[in-house]
Design a protein around this motif. Sequence first.
Motif, PDB file in Angstrom:
ATOM      1  N   ALA A 141      -0.481  -4.656  -8.588  1.00  0.00           N
ATOM      2  CA  ALA A 141      -1.622  -3.996  -8.518  1.00  0.00           C
ATOM      3  C   ALA A 141      -2.819  -4.654  -7.767  1.00  0.00           C
ATOM      4  N   LYS A 142      -3.436  -3.662  -6.924  1.00  0.00           N
ATOM      5  CA  LYS A 142      -4.317  -4.353  -5.971  1.00  0.00           C
ATOM      6  C   LYS A 142      -5.592  -3.648  -6.281  1.00  0.00           C
ATOM      7  N   ALA A 143      -6.606  -4.302  -6.658  1.00  0.00           N
ATOM      8  CA  ALA A 143      -8.065  -4.153  -6.656  1.00  0.00           C
ATOM      9  C   ALA A 143      -8.845  -4.341  -5.345  1.00  0.00           C
ATOM     10  N   HIS A 144      -8.427  -3.673  -4.407  1.00  0.00           N
ATOM     11  CA  HIS A 144      -8.899  -3.732  -2.978  1.00  0.00           C
ATOM     12  C   HIS A 144     -10.120  -2.841  -2.676  1.00  0.00           C
ATOM     13  N   ARG A 145     -10.865  -3.047  -1.914  1.00  0.00           N
ATOM     14  CA  ARG A 145     -11.918  -2.189  -1.512  1.00  0.00           C
ATOM     15  C   ARG A 145     -11.580  -1.470  -0.076  1.00  0.00           C
ATOM     16  N   ASN A 146     -10.718  -2.213   0.630  1.00  0.00           N
ATOM     17  CA  ASN A 146     -10.277  -1.843   1.810  1.00  0.00           C
ATOM     18  C   ASN A 146      -8.889  -1.185   2.040  1.00  0.00           C
ATOM     19  N   PRO A 147      -8.357  -0.324   2.779  1.00  0.00           N
ATOM     20  CA  PRO A 147      -7.415   0.280   2.752  1.00  0.00           C
ATOM     21  C   PRO A 147      -6.127  -0.422   2.706  1.00  0.00           C
ATOM     22  N   ILE A 148      -5.093  -0.237   1.910  1.00  0.00           N
ATOM     23  CA  ILE A 148      -3.841  -1.153   1.749  1.00  0.00           C
ATOM     24  C   ILE A 148      -3.120  -0.884   3.248  1.00  0.00           C
ATOM     25  N   LYS A 149      -2.750  -2.351   3.671  1.00  0.00           N
ATOM     26  CA  LYS A 149      -1.900  -2.290   4.880  1.00  0.00           C
ATOM     27  C   LYS A 149      -0.551  -2.176   4.722  1.00  0.00           C
ATOM     28  N   THR A 171      -6.769   0.460  -5.907  1.00  0.00           N
ATOM     29  CA  THR A 171      -7.919   1.096  -6.256  1.00  0.00           C
ATOM     30  C   THR A 171      -8.535   1.745  -4.864  1.00  0.00           C
ATOM     31  N   SER A 172      -7.795   1.458  -3.877  1.00  0.00           N
ATOM     32  CA  SER A 172      -8.410   2.126  -2.615  1.00  0.00           C
ATOM     33  C   SER A 172      -7.161   2.842  -1.993  1.00  0.00           C
ATOM     34  N   ALA A 173      -7.277   3.431  -0.661  1.00  0.00           N
ATOM     35  CA  ALA A 173      -6.330   4.343  -0.182  1.00  0.00           C
ATOM     36  C   ALA A 173      -5.649   3.422   0.615  1.00  0.00           C
ATOM     37  N   PHE A 174      -4.394   3.963   0.971  1.00  0.00           N
ATOM     38  CA  PHE A 174      -3.278   3.452   1.829  1.00  0.00           C
ATOM     39  C   PHE A 174      -3.484   3.779   3.388  1.00  0.00           C
ATOM     40  N   GLN A 175      -3.243   2.944   4.274  1.00  0.00           N
ATOM     41  CA  GLN A 175      -3.037   2.954   5.616  1.00  0.00           C
ATOM     42  C   GLN A 175      -2.007   3.894   5.933  1.00  0.00           C
ATOM     43  N   ALA A 176      -2.031   4.843   7.062  1.00  0.00           N
ATOM     44  CA  ALA A 176      -1.092   5.789   7.369  1.00  0.00           C
ATOM     45  C   ALA A 176       0.295   4.851   7.461  1.00  0.00           C
ATOM     46  N   GLY A 177       0.348   3.725   7.981  1.00  0.00           N
ATOM     47  CA  GLY A 177       1.503   2.998   8.240  1.00  0.00           C
ATOM     48  C   GLY A 177       2.251   2.384   7.012  1.00  0.00           C
ATOM     49  N   ALA A 178       1.431   2.320   5.910  1.00  0.00           N
ATOM     50  CA  ALA A 178       1.899   1.843   4.554  1.00  0.00           C
ATOM     51  C   ALA A 178       2.613   3.084   3.957  1.00  0.00           C
ATOM     52  N   VAL A 179       1.948   4.225   4.125  1.00  0.00           N
ATOM     53  CA  VAL A 179       2.525   5.364   3.189  1.00  0.00           C
ATOM     54  C   VAL A 179       3.641   5.573   4.054  1.00  0.00           C
ATOM     55  N   GLU A 180       3.817   5.679   5.539  1.00  0.00           N
ATOM     56  CA  GLU A 180       5.163   5.924   6.103  1.00  0.00           C
ATOM     57  C   GLU A 180       6.276   4.807   5.851  1.00  0.00           C
ATOM     58  N   PHE A 181       6.097   3.676   5.724  1.00  0.00           N
ATOM     59  CA  PHE A 181       6.931   2.667   5.389  1.00  0.00           C
ATOM     60  C   PHE A 181       7.357   2.951   3.980  1.00  0.00           C
ATOM     61  N   CYS A 209      -2.231  17.766  -3.513  1.00  0.00           N
ATOM     62  CA  CYS A 209      -3.384  17.583  -2.474  1.00  0.00           C
ATOM     63  C   CYS A 209      -2.988  16.779  -1.363  1.00  0.00           C
ATOM     64  N   TYR A 210      -3.901  16.694  -0.363  1.00  0.00           N
ATOM     65  CA  TYR A 210      -3.617  15.981   0.808  1.00  0.00           C
ATOM     66  C   TYR A 210      -4.346  14.459   0.624  1.00  0.00           C
ATOM     67  N   HIS A 211      -3.689  13.308   0.892  1.00  0.00           N
ATOM     68  CA  HIS A 211      -4.012  12.255   0.550  1.00  0.00           C
ATOM     69  C   HIS A 211      -3.675  11.117   1.665  1.00  0.00           C
ATOM     70  N   GLY A 212      -4.280  10.352   2.374  1.00  0.00           N
ATOM     71  CA  GLY A 212      -3.954   9.395   3.200  1.00  0.00           C
ATOM     72  C   GLY A 212      -3.775   9.620   4.578  1.00  0.00           C
ATOM     73  N   GLY A 213      -4.555  10.911   5.080  1.00  0.00           N
ATOM     74  CA  GLY A 213      -4.643  11.380   6.240  1.00  0.00           C
ATOM     75  C   GLY A 213      -3.619  12.432   6.691  1.00  0.00           C
ATOM     76  N   ALA A 214      -3.668  12.777   8.075  1.00  0.00           N
ATOM     77  CA  ALA A 214      -2.903  14.126   8.480  1.00  0.00           C
ATOM     78  C   ALA A 214      -1.420  14.151   8.071  1.00  0.00           C
ATOM     79  N   GLY A 215      -0.833  15.052   7.437  1.00  0.00           N
ATOM     80  CA  GLY A 215       0.362  15.410   7.014  1.00  0.00           C
ATOM     81  C   GLY A 215       1.067  14.590   5.630  1.00  0.00           C
ATOM     82  N   VAL A 216       0.010  13.697   5.003  1.00  0.00           N
ATOM     83  CA  VAL A 216       0.402  13.180   4.011  1.00  0.00           C
ATOM     84  C   VAL A 216       0.270  13.792   2.757  1.00  0.00           C
TER      85      VAL A 216
END
Length: 185
Positions: free
Chosen positions: A76-84, A108-118, A152-159
């Motif tokens: 569980a990550k209570a972060h302000r910046n996107p998760i890498k 609590t923050s969004a995930f970077q596209a690379g994190a979602v892909e992985f 919904c769409y979340h985390g950027g293009a095509g996610v």
Amino acid sequence: MVQDEQVVGRYPNPGITPGEFEQFVAGQLLGAAESQVEGLVVSLHEKIAGVDGTYDFDATVRYRFAGMDFLVVVEAKAHRNPIKRELVQVLRQKVQSVGAHKGVLVATSAFQAGAVEFARTHGIALVTAAEGRFVFTTRDTAGAARPALVACYHGGAGVRGMVLAADDEDYPECVAEFLLGRPRV
């Protein structure tokens, strides 16, 4: 007005501490599956020995299905910046080391596209807890029919993600299926 206050009370406050967020994830998100799985036990900060060391997970979920014991490990990550991507990679390594059946990263923050892909490639569930809802961005049931959730769409293009409100009738079932990996019954 009282009804609105009750609903808001179930979701993380923007000023929540990391420890409070871990308790929120364990109790409100993961604990919701109790009616759907046999022997559900959600623990905070369980230490589990792996092949390369001992890990202290923010939360663990243990349950039984079809006579088998399952282990889900949760960060569980209570972060302000996107998760890498690196944080998802570390969780995958921990899942493999301790022999868990599934890994879940809640933030609590969004995930970077690379994190979602992985995460999609390696079956790690990603959830963003925000604005009174949980957003499921990955799942390991590729090809299965989507549950009755708002798309919904979340985390950027095509996610593509799914939004699941705790008030939804099928919320406990979806938590059990998508986060805990319990097969449909």
